[in-house]
Design a protein around this motif. Structure first.
Motif, PDB file in Angstrom:
ATOM      1  N   MET A   1     -24.825  33.080  74.883  1.00 17.08           N
ATOM      2  CA  MET A   1     -24.347  31.863  74.265  1.00 17.08           C
ATOM      3  C   MET A   1     -23.389  31.170  75.221  1.00 17.08           C
ATOM      4  SD  MET A   1     -22.764  31.252  70.479  1.00 17.08           S
ATOM      5  CE  MET A   1     -24.265  31.905  69.785  1.00 17.08           C
ATOM      6  N   LYS A   2     -23.417  29.864  75.216  1.00 16.00           N
ATOM      7  CA  LYS A   2     -22.578  29.073  76.099  1.00 16.00           C
ATOM      8  C   LYS A   2     -21.447  28.448  75.286  1.00 16.00           C
ATOM      9  CE  LYS A   2     -22.964  25.547  79.618  1.00 16.00           C
ATOM     10  NZ  LYS A   2     -23.816  24.617  80.317  1.00 16.00           N
ATOM     11  N   TYR A   3     -20.283  28.336  75.923  1.00 19.03           N
ATOM     12  CA  TYR A   3     -19.110  27.781  75.253  1.00 19.03           C
ATOM     13  C   TYR A   3     -18.517  26.627  76.044  1.00 19.03           C
ATOM     14  CZ  TYR A   3     -19.040  32.036  72.445  1.00 19.03           C
ATOM     15  OH  TYR A   3     -19.373  33.052  71.598  1.00 19.03           O
ATOM     16  N   ASP A   4     -17.887  25.729  75.318  1.00 25.41           N
ATOM     17  CA  ASP A   4     -17.084  24.676  75.918  1.00 25.41           C
ATOM     18  C   ASP A   4     -15.678  24.830  75.342  1.00 25.41           C
ATOM     19  OD1 ASP A   4     -16.498  22.532  77.486  1.00 25.41           O
ATOM     20  OD2 ASP A   4     -17.596  21.055  76.311  1.00 25.41           O
ATOM     21  N   LEU A   5     -14.683  24.381  76.096  1.00 28.12           N
ATOM     22  CA  LEU A   5     -13.310  24.483  75.613  1.00 28.12           C
ATOM     23  C   LEU A   5     -12.956  23.290  74.747  1.00 28.12           C
ATOM     24  CD1 LEU A   5     -11.327  25.661  78.768  1.00 28.12           C
ATOM     25  CD2 LEU A   5     -12.093  27.034  76.837  1.00 28.12           C
ATOM     26  N   GLY A   6     -12.379  23.584  73.593  1.00 29.34           N
ATOM     27  CA  GLY A   6     -11.832  22.548  72.734  1.00 29.34           C
ATOM     28  C   GLY A   6     -10.366  22.365  73.097  1.00 29.34           C
ATOM     29  N   ARG A   7      -9.561  22.086  72.098  1.00 34.74           N
ATOM     30  CA  ARG A   7      -8.142  21.840  72.384  1.00 34.74           C
ATOM     31  C   ARG A   7      -7.406  23.150  72.660  1.00 34.74           C
ATOM     32  NH1 ARG A   7      -4.301  22.306  68.373  1.00 34.74           N
ATOM     33  NH2 ARG A   7      -5.130  23.102  66.427  1.00 34.74           N
ATOM     34  N   CYS A   8      -6.345  23.025  73.408  1.00 34.36           N
ATOM     35  CA  CYS A   8      -5.497  24.160  73.750  1.00 34.36           C
ATOM     36  C   CYS A   8      -4.690  24.577  72.521  1.00 34.36           C
ATOM     37  CB  CYS A   8      -4.547  23.768  74.888  1.00 34.36           C
ATOM     38  SG  CYS A   8      -3.414  25.077  75.369  1.00 34.36           S
ATOM     39  N   LEU A   9      -4.600  25.874  72.279  1.00 38.04           N
ATOM     40  CA  LEU A   9      -3.881  26.412  71.127  1.00 38.04           C
ATOM     41  C   LEU A   9      -2.574  27.088  71.525  1.00 38.04           C
ATOM     42  CD1 LEU A   9      -6.962  27.944  69.266  1.00 38.04           C
ATOM     43  CD2 LEU A   9      -5.856  25.740  68.841  1.00 38.04           C
ATOM     44  N   LEU A  10      -2.104  26.793  72.730  1.00 38.66           N
ATOM     45  CA  LEU A  10      -0.881  27.429  73.219  1.00 38.66           C
ATOM     46  C   LEU A  10       0.316  27.153  72.316  1.00 38.66           C
ATOM     47  CD1 LEU A  10       0.700  29.074  75.260  1.00 38.66           C
ATOM     48  CD2 LEU A  10       0.820  27.047  76.725  1.00 38.66           C
ATOM     49  N   SER A  11       0.433  25.947  71.820  1.00 45.07           N
ATOM     50  CA  SER A  11       1.546  25.603  70.947  1.00 45.07           C
ATOM     51  C   SER A  11       1.576  26.506  69.711  1.00 45.07           C
ATOM     52  CB  SER A  11       1.445  24.137  70.541  1.00 45.07           C
ATOM     53  OG  SER A  11       2.534  23.773  69.737  1.00 45.07           O
ATOM     54  N   GLU A  12       0.403  26.737  69.120  1.00 49.91           N
ATOM     55  CA  GLU A  12       0.307  27.594  67.944  1.00 49.91           C
ATOM     56  C   GLU A  12       0.671  29.038  68.280  1.00 49.91           C
ATOM     57  OE1 GLU A  12      -1.699  25.173  68.764  1.00 49.91           O
ATOM     58  OE2 GLU A  12      -2.563  24.216  67.005  1.00 49.91           O
ATOM     59  N   ARG A  13       0.178  29.520  69.431  1.00 49.15           N
ATOM     60  CA  ARG A  13       0.476  30.906  69.833  1.00 49.15           C
ATOM     61  C   ARG A  13       1.965  31.082  70.121  1.00 49.15           C
ATOM     62  NH1 ARG A  13      -4.422  30.538  68.670  1.00 49.15           N
ATOM     63  NH2 ARG A  13      -3.280  30.581  66.724  1.00 49.15           N
ATOM     64  N   LEU A  14       2.588  30.058  70.725  1.00 52.97           N
ATOM     65  CA  LEU A  14       4.030  30.121  70.961  1.00 52.97           C
ATOM     66  C   LEU A  14       4.784  30.199  69.637  1.00 52.97           C
ATOM     67  CD1 LEU A  14       4.403  27.498  73.816  1.00 52.97           C
ATOM     68  CD2 LEU A  14       5.068  29.899  73.960  1.00 52.97           C
ATOM     69  N   HIS A  15       4.390  29.371  68.685  1.00 53.74           N
ATOM     70  CA  HIS A  15       5.041  29.367  67.373  1.00 53.74           C
ATOM     71  C   HIS A  15       4.927  30.745  66.714  1.00 53.74           C
ATOM     72  CE1 HIS A  15       6.587  27.781  63.628  1.00 53.74           C
ATOM     73  NE2 HIS A  15       5.552  28.325  63.005  1.00 53.74           N
ATOM     74  N   GLU A  16       3.734  31.322  66.762  1.00 44.84           N
ATOM     75  CA  GLU A  16       3.513  32.642  66.159  1.00 44.84           C
ATOM     76  C   GLU A  16       4.363  33.729  66.816  1.00 44.84           C
ATOM     77  OE1 GLU A  16      -1.157  31.725  65.057  1.00 44.84           O
ATOM     78  OE2 GLU A  16      -0.699  33.215  66.604  1.00 44.84           O
ATOM     79  N   SER A  17       4.579  33.592  68.118  1.00 46.80           N
ATOM     80  CA  SER A  17       5.336  34.616  68.852  1.00 46.80           C
ATOM     81  C   SER A  17       6.844  34.403  68.765  1.00 46.80           C
ATOM     82  CB  SER A  17       4.921  34.624  70.327  1.00 46.80           C
ATOM     83  OG  SER A  17       5.421  33.469  70.980  1.00 46.80           O
ATOM     84  N   GLY A  18       7.244  33.214  68.308  1.00 53.18           N
ATOM     85  CA  GLY A  18       8.669  32.906  68.241  1.00 53.18           C
ATOM     86  C   GLY A  18       9.258  32.472  69.580  1.00 53.18           C
ATOM     87  N   ARG A  43      -4.301  19.513  81.478  1.00 55.68           N
ATOM     88  CA  ARG A  43      -4.754  20.503  82.464  1.00 55.68           C
ATOM     89  C   ARG A  43      -5.380  21.672  81.727  1.00 55.68           C
ATOM     90  NH1 ARG A  43      -0.478  22.964  86.701  1.00 55.68           N
ATOM     91  NH2 ARG A  43       0.094  21.055  87.712  1.00 55.68           N
ATOM     92  N   ILE A  44      -6.390  22.281  82.332  1.00 52.90           N
ATOM     93  CA  ILE A  44      -6.977  23.504  81.788  1.00 52.90           C
ATOM     94  C   ILE A  44      -6.320  24.688  82.497  1.00 52.90           C
ATOM     95  CG2 ILE A  44      -9.081  24.874  81.597  1.00 52.90           C
ATOM     96  CD1 ILE A  44     -10.615  22.234  81.454  1.00 52.90           C
ATOM     97  N   MET A  45      -5.949  25.683  81.722  1.00 52.53           N
ATOM     98  CA  MET A  45      -5.311  26.870  82.303  1.00 52.53           C
ATOM     99  C   MET A  45      -6.262  27.596  83.242  1.00 52.53           C
ATOM    100  SD  MET A  45      -3.598  28.915  79.166  1.00 52.53           S
ATOM    101  CE  MET A  45      -3.308  27.880  77.749  1.00 52.53           C
ATOM    102  N   PRO A  46      -5.821  27.907  84.436  1.00 57.03           N
ATOM    103  CA  PRO A  46      -6.615  28.801  85.281  1.00 57.03           C
ATOM    104  C   PRO A  46      -6.658  30.187  84.616  1.00 57.03           C
ATOM    105  CG  PRO A  46      -4.927  27.670  86.563  1.00 57.03           C
ATOM    106  CD  PRO A  46      -4.638  27.407  85.119  1.00 57.03           C
ATOM    107  N   LEU A  47      -7.698  30.936  84.880  1.00 56.31           N
ATOM    108  CA  LEU A  47      -7.866  32.239  84.247  1.00 56.31           C
ATOM    109  C   LEU A  47      -6.670  33.150  84.478  1.00 56.31           C
ATOM    110  CD1 LEU A  47      -9.535  34.190  82.593  1.00 56.31           C
ATOM    111  CD2 LEU A  47     -10.746  34.828  84.692  1.00 56.31           C
ATOM    112  N   LYS A  48      -6.147  33.184  85.696  1.00 50.12           N
ATOM    113  CA  LYS A  48      -4.987  34.046  85.974  1.00 50.12           C
ATOM    114  C   LYS A  48      -3.789  33.663  85.121  1.00 50.12           C
ATOM    115  CE  LYS A  48      -4.004  34.917  90.291  1.00 50.12           C
ATOM    116  NZ  LYS A  48      -3.860  34.833  91.755  1.00 50.12           N
TER     117      LYS A  48
END
Length: 75
Positions: A1-18, A43-48
């Protein structure tokens, strides 16, 4: 299966982590502006970077973006 990137969820993950963008930037020695660019989809996050961010936040790399499945036409 092939995927495309939607919106970045970093903000949500930061909120969850405090953590804040500034906390994460300081931990990973990144400029906060770089992380804000990821959050704002400038910008798209590089894998590293995604691996380091996910490890720091205690989530999976796949949890950093919405993943959109693309149906492949197989003939």
């Amino acid at each position: 299966m092939k995927y495309d990137l939607g919106r970045c969820l970093l903000s949500e993950r930061l909120h969850e982590s405090g953590m804040t963008v500034e906390d994460l930037a300081q931990t990973l020695l990144y400029k906060p502006e770089r992380l804000i660019d990821f959050v704002e989809n400038k910008r798209i996050m590089p894998l590293k970077s995604a691996i380091s961010i996910a490890d720091t936040l205690g989530c999976d790399v796949n949890d950093l973006y919405e993943l959109i499945t693309i149906e492949a036409n197989v003939h």
